[in-house]
Design a protein around this motif. Structure first.
Motif, PDB file in Angstrom:
ATOM      1  N   SER A 122       0.956  -1.679  -0.106  1.00 41.98           N
ATOM      2  CA  SER A 122       0.171   0.209   0.423  1.00 41.98           C
ATOM      3  C   SER A 122       1.242   1.304  -0.342  1.00 41.98           C
ATOM      4  CB  SER A 122      -0.869   0.174   1.358  1.00 41.98           C
ATOM      5  OG  SER A 122      -1.652  -1.169   1.636  1.00 41.98           O
ATOM      6  N   THR A 123       0.748   1.983  -1.169  1.00 40.48           N
ATOM      7  CA  THR A 123       0.654   3.550  -0.991  1.00 40.48           C
ATOM      8  C   THR A 123       1.330   3.853   0.839  1.00 40.48           C
ATOM      9  OG1 THR A 123      -0.064   4.402  -2.854  1.00 40.48           O
ATOM     10  CG2 THR A 123       1.547   6.049  -1.516  1.00 40.48           C
ATOM     11  N   ILE A 124       0.379   3.648   0.881  1.00 42.51           N
ATOM     12  CA  ILE A 124       0.196   4.906   3.016  1.00 42.51           C
ATOM     13  C   ILE A 124      -0.521   3.622   3.968  1.00 42.51           C
ATOM     14  CG2 ILE A 124      -1.045   6.179   4.686  1.00 42.51           C
ATOM     15  CD1 ILE A 124      -1.289   7.604   1.654  1.00 42.51           C
ATOM     16  N   ILE A 125       0.684   3.232   5.178  1.00 44.69           N
ATOM     17  CA  ILE A 125       0.010   2.236   6.280  1.00 44.69           C
ATOM     18  C   ILE A 125       0.343   3.265   6.744  1.00 44.69           C
ATOM     19  CG2 ILE A 125       0.801   0.735   7.552  1.00 44.69           C
ATOM     20  CD1 ILE A 125       2.677  -0.169   5.717  1.00 44.69           C
ATOM     21  N   TRP A 126      -1.277   3.337   7.601  1.00 46.37           N
ATOM     22  CA  TRP A 126      -1.329   4.689   8.332  1.00 46.37           C
ATOM     23  C   TRP A 126      -1.661   3.064  10.520  1.00 46.37           C
ATOM     24  CZ3 TRP A 126      -5.864   7.629   7.291  1.00 46.37           C
ATOM     25  CH2 TRP A 126      -6.842   8.458   8.483  1.00 46.37           C
ATOM     26  N   ARG A 127      -1.208   4.143  10.312  1.00 45.28           N
ATOM     27  CA  ARG A 127      -1.295   3.048  12.192  1.00 45.28           C
ATOM     28  C   ARG A 127      -2.027   4.314  13.191  1.00 45.28           C
ATOM     29  NH1 ARG A 127       1.250  -1.078  14.259  1.00 45.28           N
ATOM     30  NH2 ARG A 127       3.165  -2.091  13.350  1.00 45.28           N
ATOM     31  N   GLN A 128      -3.203   3.721  13.891  1.00 49.13           N
ATOM     32  CA  GLN A 128      -4.305   4.537  14.051  1.00 49.13           C
ATOM     33  C   GLN A 128      -4.285   4.166  15.763  1.00 49.13           C
ATOM     34  OE1 GLN A 128      -7.815   3.368  11.959  1.00 49.13           O
ATOM     35  NE2 GLN A 128      -6.763   5.219  10.886  1.00 49.13           N
ATOM     36  N   PHE A 129      -3.950   5.424  16.279  1.00 51.02           N
ATOM     37  CA  PHE A 129      -3.540   4.848  18.254  1.00 51.02           C
ATOM     38  C   PHE A 129      -5.359   5.158  18.908  1.00 51.02           C
ATOM     39  CE2 PHE A 129       0.158   5.071  16.018  1.00 51.02           C
ATOM     40  CZ  PHE A 129       1.004   4.130  16.705  1.00 51.02           C
ATOM     41  N   ASP A 130      -5.819   5.186  18.921  1.00 47.16           N
ATOM     42  CA  ASP A 130      -7.042   5.237  19.156  1.00 47.16           C
ATOM     43  C   ASP A 130      -8.058   4.485  20.507  1.00 47.16           C
ATOM     44  OD1 ASP A 130      -7.806   7.201  17.276  1.00 47.16           O
ATOM     45  OD2 ASP A 130      -8.262   5.695  15.572  1.00 47.16           O
ATOM     46  N   ALA A 131      -6.462   3.506  20.655  1.00 47.65           N
ATOM     47  CA  ALA A 131      -7.563   2.770  22.000  1.00 47.65           C
ATOM     48  C   ALA A 131      -7.053   3.584  23.052  1.00 47.65           C
ATOM     49  CB  ALA A 131      -6.875   1.038  21.774  1.00 47.65           C
ATOM     50  N   PRO A 132      -7.409   2.569  24.397  1.00 48.16           N
ATOM     51  CA  PRO A 132      -7.673   3.669  25.821  1.00 48.16           C
ATOM     52  C   PRO A 132      -6.055   3.640  26.428  1.00 48.16           C
ATOM     53  CG  PRO A 132      -8.536   1.782  26.443  1.00 48.16           C
ATOM     54  CD  PRO A 132      -8.751   1.834  24.524  1.00 48.16           C
ATOM     55  N   GLU A 133      -5.089   4.415  26.366  1.00 49.48           N
ATOM     56  CA  GLU A 133      -4.042   4.925  27.069  1.00 49.48           C
ATOM     57  C   GLU A 133      -3.800   3.036  28.125  1.00 49.48           C
ATOM     58  OE1 GLU A 133      -2.178   7.988  29.483  1.00 49.48           O
ATOM     59  OE2 GLU A 133      -3.494   9.047  28.120  1.00 49.48           O
TER      60      GLU A 133
END
Ligand SMILES: *[C@@H]1O[C@H](CO)[C@@H](O)[C@H](O)[C@H]1NC(C)=O
Ligand SMILES: *[C@@H]1O[C@H](CO)[C@@H](O)[C@H](O)[C@H]1NC(C)=O
Ligand SMILES: *[C@@H]1O[C@H](CO)[C@@H](O)[C@H](O)[C@H]1NC(C)=O
Ligand SMILES: *[C@@H]1O[C@H](CO)[C@@H](O)[C@H](O)[C@H]1NC(C)=O
Ligand SMILES: *[C@@H]1O[C@H](CO)[C@@H](O)[C@H](O)[C@H]1NC(C)=O
Ligand SMILES: *[C@@H]1O[C@H](CO)[C@@H](O)[C@H](O)[C@H]1NC(C)=O
Ligand SMILES: *[C@@H]1O[C@H](CO)[C@@H](O)[C@H](O)[C@H]1NC(C)=O
Ligand SMILES: *[C@@H]1O[C@H](CO)[C@@H](O)[C@H](O)[C@H]1NC(C)=O
Ligand SMILES: *[C@@H]1O[C@H](CO)[C@@H](O)[C@H](O)[C@H]1NC(C)=O
Ligand SMILES: *[C@@H]1O[C@H](CO)[C@@H](O)[C@H](O)[C@H]1NC(C)=O
Ligand SMILES: *[C@@H]1O[C@H](CO)[C@@H](O)[C@H](O)[C@H]1NC(C)=O
Length: 558
Positions: A370-381
């Motif tokens: 993929s052109t973009i690998i997008w890591r999202q960090f939406d889980a709770p701390e």
């Protein structure tokens, strides 16, 4: 048959309550264990260790809290081992050594022998190569800690027998290849055998006629919001403009790793570096361009206001130019704009792989096209910290590129100015106080051992009377060190306020990064400057191991 037992419901509820209480206890207990590990585990000052020890400490301390005494700040240039090649070949400049001077001297002597130039010496001619040779020899003899790189042809000073000379140099204690400028005024007399000799040399930045014509740039426009759009000057050696991707095709051809903002935001700066370098390390491992947010939230502990402050520019603190050279990066808003532009203009959207948990390991993304690998960090701390990507197995193959993170050249100019004003001839003591001095449980003697009287008694045995003594400290009270003033020439960071005051180069240069608004010299910048001045001292006295027998990380940790 369905008979509702009035007792079952409360029992069911109680059970749920019980279970949730149990879960909570387990949670509290694990937090407790975690904390105990963090406290007894004792890595928290890894930033002070040498490079190999550091790597080890960091890899072991993945769960450790990011607490240290906040009075020292190590970045890539401080960790570089001496054997590492510090100078990119393209930038290598031969230092002006004795041999180099001798060579040019021989040439000049041959020339002057032909024209018997001795009579001319009565008038000091600043363009005469012998003037420069005299200065070069003088500098080499007096400033042993400096590597001299390039000289400019001397120019007239304020009187006929004076010349102003400018040069570029490097401090031997700085392991980066960055160059700094000095320009001084020299007064000449006649030496033997057709030579000049220096009768008087003035101090740091005294040769104002040799100060280069600085590039005038117009302050960045920001839609009329700026309080003033005035032409200003800047350090022409700093080029930390934000790179652009250029054409659309360039964007599409690239491969990106994009981390969206996680729980790290507004945490301490050590946490920031630890997380940022994890992301950058993963990008390097995946051979991708790292999408980076230049806007930093500075935690309250570094701010005079005590509050977290958003919108601090990465470039206030770190050397973006160096980062651009060491790693493939693109600025976040440039990236998002190009991404949107592409998606609007083309039927076929840019391929994106979204990764929603840090548990997806970098190695699992290696094959992804993929052109973009997008890591999202939406889980709770604390599941949303960037650095968790580099935990566990990943720690074995992701390396944090510490060498890419240097302190801002603008801050280093202040460091150079401070050490230059002392002619690089100073000793320093690092006095850690603050929270540690107040915590008698973990550091029982620290407060007493860093009291003014104890400092006087201790330092008299180590440092010669009336030496320049620079005190790097997190003690906020300026007059705390007054007792030392009857023994040493005491220098504190606040003595150099003018270097970031509203008439300074730093003030003008940082204002350009901030849409024409003044930038506050914050606690983190203070630590950065304190640290580097400390490292340039001839004799360095540390709090732990030199001033007190308390351990750096609390009782029984050493
Ligand atoms: C870090 O935490 C993970 C779980 O969160 C645990 O498995 C690991 O052992 C911990 N490492 C250290 C060094 O405490
Ligand atoms: C200077 O002259 C000497 C002898 O006259 C000669 O050996 C030497 O190579 C010359 N040096 C230069 C740099 O021309
Ligand atoms: C000063 O020295 C330079 C270089 O040797 C020479 O070109 C110039 O004519 C000299 N000027 C005077 C006033 O002697
Ligand atoms: C420097 O001073 C000399 C005499 O002291 C003078 O002849 C020369 O023109 C001056 N050079 C410049 C560039 O002002
Ligand atoms: C000057 O030249 C003479 C003879 O060449 C030499 O003995 C003397 O050491 C020289 N003086 C200096 C200061 O170089
Ligand atoms: C700066 O602004 C002035 C007046 O607005 C303009 O004349 C000049 O060309 C500008 N200089 C640069 C380097 O943009
Ligand atoms: C600054 O660096 C960029 C590359 O990052 C380059 O394209 C640009 O020409 C440089 N500007 C100057 C003034 O050197
Ligand atoms: C990294 O990517 C570039 C271009 O995207 C490619 O030319 C290069 O061969 C790749 N290197 C490795 C080690 O995969
Ligand atoms: C700089 O600060 C001083 C004191 O805060 C103030 O009096 C002065 O006007 C300021 N100068 C500029 C150019 O902003
Ligand atoms: C900073 O900028 C102001 C106005 O733009 C200018 O008057 C001042 O001389 C500059 N200061 C320095 C140290 O360059
Ligand atoms: C400080 O302590 C270290 C370790 O004991 C020692 O090597 C060093 O020489 C001491 N420094 C001074 C200035 O006494």
């Amino acid at each position: 048959m369905k008979e509702t037992n009035p007792a079952t419901e409360p029992i069911g509820q109680n059970l749920i309550k019980l279970i949730s209480n149990l879960c909570f206890s387990v949670f509290v207990f694990s937090v407790l264990i975690f904390t105990v590990i963090a406290i007894t585990y004792q890595p928290p000052d890894p930033w002070l260790e040498s490079a190999p020890a550091l790597t080890k400490l960091f890899t072991q301390s993945e769960n450790a809290t990011f607490k240290n005494d906040n009075s020292i700040l190590k970045t890539g240039e401080d960790l570089q081992t001496v054997s590492a090649p510090a100078v990119p070949p393209a930038l290598a400049i031969e230092p002006i050594t004795e041999q180099v001077i001798e060579k040019s001297e021989e040439k000049v002597t041959n020339m002057t022998l032909k024209s018997s130039g001795c009579e001319n010496l009565q008038i000091v001619n600043c363009s005469d190569p012998r003037v420069l040779i005299t200065v070069e020899k003088f500098n080499l003899k007096w400033f042993k800690s400096i590597v001299f790189l390039e000289y400019q042809t001397p120019v007239n000073g304020s009187k006929p027998d004076e010349c102003d000379v400018a040069w570029k140099f490097r401090n031997k204690k700085e392991k980066s290849w960055r160059k700094y400028r000095d320009f001084r005024r020299f007064k000449f007399g006649n030496g033997e055998n057709c030579t000049y000799k220096i009768v008087h040399a003035s101090g740091w930045h005294s040769g104002i006629n040799a100060r280069r014509q600085r590039i005038k740039v117009n302050a960045t426009k920001s839609g009329g919001k700026s309080p003033k759009i005035a032409p200003s000057v800047r350090d022409e050696e700093i080029n930390d403009t934000i790179p652009t991707l250029g054409s659309e095709m360039n964007f599409r051809k690239g491969r990106y790793l994009y981390y969206s903002r996680g729980g790290d935001y507004c945490k301490g700066m050590n946490h920031y570096m630890w997380s940022f370098l994890c992301g950058l390390g993963e990008a390097m491992y995946l051979n991708r361009t790292f999408v980076m947010d230049l806007s930093i939230c500075l935690a309250g502990s570094y701010n005079p206001s005590g509050k977290d402050e958003e919108g601090k520019d990465f470039r206030y603190y770190f050397d973006f130019e160096h980062l651009k050279e060491m790693a493939s990066i693109v600025e976040e808003s440039e990236f998002l704009r190009d991404w949107k532009k592409w998606d609007r203009a083309h039927k076929k959207k840019v391929p994106v792989r979204k990764v929603v948990t840090h548990k997806v390991m970098p190695v699992q993304l290696k094959k992804d096209k993929s052109t973009i690998i997008w890591r999202q960090f939406d889980a709770p701390e604390p599941e949303n910290y960037w650095y968790r990507v580099c935990e566990g197995q990943a720690a074995k193959y992701i390396q944090r590129p510490w060498h890419a993170l240097w302190k801002s050249k603008r801050l280093m100019n202040i460091v150079t100015e401070i050490s230059g004003q002392m002619d690089w001839d100073f000793d320093a003591v690092h006095v850690v106080r603050g929270e540690k001095a107040q915590n008698k449980e973990l550091w029982p003697h620290l407060d007493a051992d860093t009291s003014p009287d104890a400092l006087v008694a201790k330092l008299q045995g180590i440092i010669q009377p009336w030496r320049n003594l620079y005190i790097a400290t997190n003690e906020p009270f300026y007059n705390y060190f007054d007792k030392l003033r009857s023994h040493f020439k005491v220098h504190l960071l606040d003595d150099y306020k003018a270097l970031w005051g509203n008439t300074s180069d730093w003030y003008n240069e940082t204002m350009l990064l901030n849409h024409g608004w003044p930038v506050e010299f914050d606690g983190y910048m203070r630590v950065a400057v304190d640290t580097e001045v400390l490292y340039r001292a001839k004799t360095r006295v540390e709090t732990f191991y030199n001033l007190t027998s308390d351990c750096k990380d609390g009782v029984n940790t050493c």
